[in-house]
Design an enzyme around this catalytic site. Structure first.
Site, mmCIF file in Angstrom:
data_model
loop_
_atom_site.group_PDB
_atom_site.id
_atom_site.type_symbol
_atom_site.label_atom_id
_atom_site.label_comp_id
_atom_site.label_asym_id
_atom_site.label_seq_id
_atom_site.Cartn_x
_atom_site.Cartn_y
_atom_site.Cartn_z
ATOM 1 N NE ARG A 75 -3.465 -2.284 2.848
ATOM 2 C CZ ARG A 75 -3.404 -3.368 3.566
ATOM 3 N NH1 ARG A 75 -2.056 -3.467 3.851
ATOM 4 N NH2 ARG A 75 -4.226 -4.353 3.415
ATOM 5 C CE LYS B 60 -6.440 -0.721 4.693
ATOM 6 N NZ LYS B 60 -7.696 -0.907 3.811
ATOM 7 C CG HIS C 155 -4.990 0.838 -3.794
ATOM 8 N ND1 HIS C 155 -4.167 0.619 -2.627
ATOM 9 C CD2 HIS C 155 -6.153 0.084 -3.365
ATOM 10 C CE1 HIS C 155 -4.668 -0.307 -1.791
ATOM 11 N NE2 HIS C 155 -5.951 -0.672 -2.295
ATOM 12 N NE ARG D 29 -3.026 -3.814 -1.216
ATOM 13 C CZ ARG D 29 -2.406 -4.645 -0.307
ATOM 14 N NH1 ARG D 29 -1.182 -5.022 -0.152
ATOM 15 N NH2 ARG D 29 -3.099 -5.341 0.459
ATOM 16 C CG HIS E 236 -6.192 -9.086 1.507
ATOM 17 N ND1 HIS E 236 -6.253 -9.228 0.042
ATOM 18 C CD2 HIS E 236 -5.886 -7.888 1.648
ATOM 19 C CE1 HIS E 236 -6.053 -8.060 -0.582
ATOM 20 N NE2 HIS E 236 -6.057 -7.234 0.432
ATOM 21 C CE1 TYR F 202 -7.964 -5.269 -2.225
ATOM 22 C CE2 TYR F 202 -5.654 -4.916 -3.243
ATOM 23 C CZ TYR F 202 -6.670 -4.822 -2.301
ATOM 24 O OH TYR F 202 -6.784 -3.527 -1.216
#
Length: 295
Positions: free
Chosen positions: A150, A173, A241, A244, A267, A276
């Site tokens: 990211r 995250k 993004h 990615r 993830h 994705y």
């Protein structure tokens, strides 16, 4: 509510921005219910909430302009809060947990093809009047595409992380850590930037610096990508993004394992990784026909 939020941070490992979003969503819910039911916010008031009250709140938020996606997020926060109240205070949570979230379509990410990804990386260098800054932008975008980072993860790297090793520990995250391989092209791009950068570095300085010496703003990279995609005639979806997304999609198209790609992206859910990896149906059918013994 603050004790609940503190538990989410300490035990659940939620990121500060997630905690702030939960606080805002639940505060809005409490304010509405207090006026709607005609009682001050309290555990007793919350125990009175039924399905009709929940529908009234959802209708109110939609009239206020909240999108179905944002309403679903707010409802998730409220349900999480009620579960906490049920566990710690024993109030009934059935009506709230039975409330269904509004349906919404998740927009599929749109990766760029491999040649366009290469063109974007090359073009980004030309958007800055300073040669070293152009090499800096190339290094950032290369990390997004070559490592699946990211933009916030790339910009959180520090000078002490260099020279970049063959594998890099990334904190993503929610504070989750993962290990990602660093391709030679990414290491070379970062080395080229450091060799050209005229600014001194301390060990704990951000790796990527702005022209005034502070931490690089993500907006600078976003702007460089905007200019590059317009010059190349690429769609508006060709964002930082998207690099990615492209990392994940191109790995899968080349035969990569979906579970491994999930780990590389950081993830928690495989369904997120599937969103994705925007591989088209034709490619999936080609793989099936080549691999299935009865095809």
């Amino acid at each position: 509510m603050e004790r609940w939020l503190a538990s989410l941070s300490a035990v659940g490992g939620k990121a500060p921005k997630t905690i702030d979003a939960y606080r805002q969503d639940v505060s809005g819910f409490l304010n509405f219910m207090s006026e709607h039911i005609g009682a001050a916010s309290s555990k007793n008031m919350l125990a009175q909430v039924d399905i009709k009250d929940m529908r009234s709140w959802m209708a109110h938020t939609r009239r206020a302009g909240l999108s179905p996606r944002s309403l679903a997020r707010a409802l998730s926060a409220v349900k999480t809060f009620y579960r906490y109240l049920g566990e710690t205070n024993g109030i009934s949570v059935t009506a709230v947990l039975a409330t269904r979230a509004p349906k919404f379509e998740k927009p599929l990410p749109r990766p760029v093809d491999p040649s366009a990804a290469t063109d974007l990386i090359s073009r980004v260098e030309l958007q800055s009047s300073e040669d070293w800054a152009g090499l800096r932008d190339v290094a950032v975008v290369t990390l997004l595409y070559a490592c699946g980072l990211r933009i916030s993860e790339a910009l959180s790297l520090q000078f002490k992380d260099t020279p970049l090793p063959e594998v890099l520990k990334i904190k993503g995250k929610g504070g989750k850590e993962r290990i990602v391989p660093v391709l030679p092209m990414a290491r070379a791009a970062v080395d080229a930037y450091l060799q050209s950068c005229p600014m001194p570095f301390e060990r704990n300085d951000p790796l990527f610096k702005g022209v005034r010496g502070g931490a690089l703003s993500p907006r600078i990279i976003q702007k460089a990508m905007e200019q590059s995609r317009m010059q190349l005639g690429l769609p508006a979806t060709a964002t930082p993004h998207a690099m990615r997304h492209s990392f994940a999609t191109h790995l899968l198209e080349a035969g990569g394992d979906l579970r491994a790609i999930q780990e590389l992206l950081g993830h928690s859910s495989l369904s997120t990784t599937q969103a994705y990896t925007a591989v088209d149906q034709k490619h999936l059918m080609d793989v099936y026909k080549k691999a299935h013994p009865k095809a």
